[in-house]
Scaffold this active site. Structure first.
Site, PDB file in Angstrom:
ATOM      1  N   CYS A 115      -3.536   2.365   4.316  1.00  0.00           N
ATOM      2  CA  CYS A 115      -2.942   1.609   3.230  1.00  0.00           C
ATOM      3  C   CYS A 115      -2.368   0.302   3.674  1.00  0.00           C
ATOM      4  O   CYS A 115      -2.202  -0.510   2.735  1.00  0.00           O
ATOM      5  CB  CYS A 115      -1.693   2.435   2.521  1.00  0.00           C
ATOM      6  N   HIS A 262       1.981  -2.098  -1.997  1.00  0.00           N
ATOM      7  CA  HIS A 262       0.686  -1.247  -1.964  1.00  0.00           C
ATOM      8  C   HIS A 262       1.032   0.040  -3.175  1.00  0.00           C
ATOM      9  O   HIS A 262       2.162   0.348  -3.004  1.00  0.00           O
ATOM     10  CB  HIS A 262       0.602  -0.521  -0.574  1.00  0.00           C
ATOM     11  N   ASN A 292      -3.978   5.617  -6.199  1.00  0.00           N
ATOM     12  CA  ASN A 292      -3.649   4.945  -4.851  1.00  0.00           C
ATOM     13  C   ASN A 292      -5.267   4.762  -4.344  1.00  0.00           C
ATOM     14  O   ASN A 292      -5.847   5.638  -3.908  1.00  0.00           O
ATOM     15  CB  ASN A 292      -2.720   5.748  -3.847  1.00  0.00           C
TER      16      ASN A 292
END
Ligand code: ACO
Length: 335
Positions: A115, A262, A292
């Site tokens: 990430c 993020h 995500n």
């Protein structure tokens, strides 16, 4: 002094929309649970046969970014490809992009920071540009999660969260000091590597070993996440690394035009927003639509923010990420 600016942005997400209700047909979950815990309403999944791979999606995003930067692939001096889901175990996806963009030869490297991958890649691009070695660096974040998720009730704590997609940014040299990347702040803490990981297949657990074990209970080849532990660390590290970026540049939260975190979980973004006393219009969230997308999430969000007209020259923009590793980082830039 040379600065590095983002001269073009692009994104691509597969057409196939997967709703929470779609997921509740294959596992024991519900629209209410997913929205309450994560804020996610839909995500995109590659459909078998649609031609998309991690690199293919990256190329689609890159072409848009290049066009907006008014550059051609031949202007690219370096490709940085951030992903945890490369097309192959090896080689990396960066070289596939070089080939697909028909760049005769150029350096290409993959960045394996999950990430935080895009923030790490941006920091790397910034250094190559600032030292004068390269003029234009293509930074891609792309993920193909869907094929590797455990879509049964056993895997629901992970599989409802992740989506597929790609984002790209062209980082270019700018001769001036009024714009550009001001600072990057990168961290890792490997003692927590296994709290968010995919252990096999790997050199720790080779494919022949997995096949020989023939164990239907073996989940080592699915992503594992200790959700609550990751959540607690995420809110702490997001906050720390944003503070580090602000202090380094003598900025205060009210001077942030846009924070693009993020897109891990809407609750994490809301926690951070509250902690820094930011207004809704200062924080960009699109996890509701895409879930995500790991290394792709910041460049997809940044692209949409730009397309929405939210980024104007001189605006202070903060990017922040946390994920598997653990790794985390932030970037402060003047648009
Ligand atoms: N649907 C319904 N119930 C579920 C689901 C689901 N999809 N998933 C888990 N549950 C159940 C669990 O089994 C558990 O049931 P129990 O109480 O009977 O045991 C209950 O819901 C609570 O589970 P928790 O895991 O404690 O739920 P939590 O509130 O922590 O939410 C979540 C889980 C959304 C994963 C959250 O912990 C989270 O977002 N963590 C951080 C994720 C993140 O930031 N990752 C970093 C980036 S990812 C990367 O780097 C690759």
């Amino acid at each position: 002094m040379n600065q590095s600016i983002i001269s073009g942005l692009g994104k691509y997400v597969p057409e196939n929309v997967v709703t929470n209700d779609d997921l509740s047909k294959v596992m024991d979950t519900s629209n209410e649970w997913i929205i309450e815990r994560t804020g996610i309403e839909t995500r995109r999944h590659i459909k078998k046969g649609d031609g998309n791979t991690t690199a293919v999606m990256g190329v689609k995003a890159a072409k848009i970014a290049l066009e907006r930067a008014r550059l051609t692939p031949q202007d690219i001096d370096l490709i940085l490809f951030a992903t945890l889901s490369p097309d192959y175990y090896f080689p990396g996806s960066g070289v596939l992009v070089q080939e697909m963009l028909q760049i005769p030869t150029c350096p290409a490297m993959d960045i394996r920071n999950q990430c935080s991958g895009f923030v790490y890649a941006l920091a790397t691009a910034d250094q190559f540009v600032k030292t004068g070695m390269y003029q234009n660096v293509l930074v891609i974040g792309a993920e193909n999660h869907s094929g590797g998720l455990d879509m049964s009730t056993r895997g629901r704590g992970v599989s409802v969260i992740f989506g597929d997609g790609a984002g790209a940014a062209v980082v270019s040299r700018y001769e001036g000091s009024d714009r550009g990347i001001l600072s990057s702040h990168l961290h890792s803490e490997g003692q927590h590597a296994e709290e968010l990981s995919l252990i096999g297949p790997s050199t720790n657990r080779w494919v022949p070993e997995i096949i020989a074990a023939n164990d239907p209970q073996d989940t080592s080849y699915y992503p594992h996440m200790n959700g609550q532990f990751v959540f607690k660390n995420a809110v702490r590290r997001f906050s720390e690394v944003i503070i580090a970026g602000l202090e380094k540049n003598q900025l205060t939260p009210d001077q942030i035009k846009l924070l693009v975190p993020h897109q891990a979980n809407l609750r994490i973004s809301q926690f951070v927003q509250k902690k820094f006393g930011l207004r809704d219009d200062q924080v960009y969230n699109n996890i509701q639509k895409y879930g995500n997308t790991t290394a792709a999430s910041i460049p997809i969000a940044l692209t949409e923010a730009w397309e929405d007209g939210l980024l104007n020259e001189g605006d202070v923009v903060v990017l922040a990420a946390f994920g598997s590793g653990f790794t985390w980082g932030s970037t402060v830039l003047k648009w």
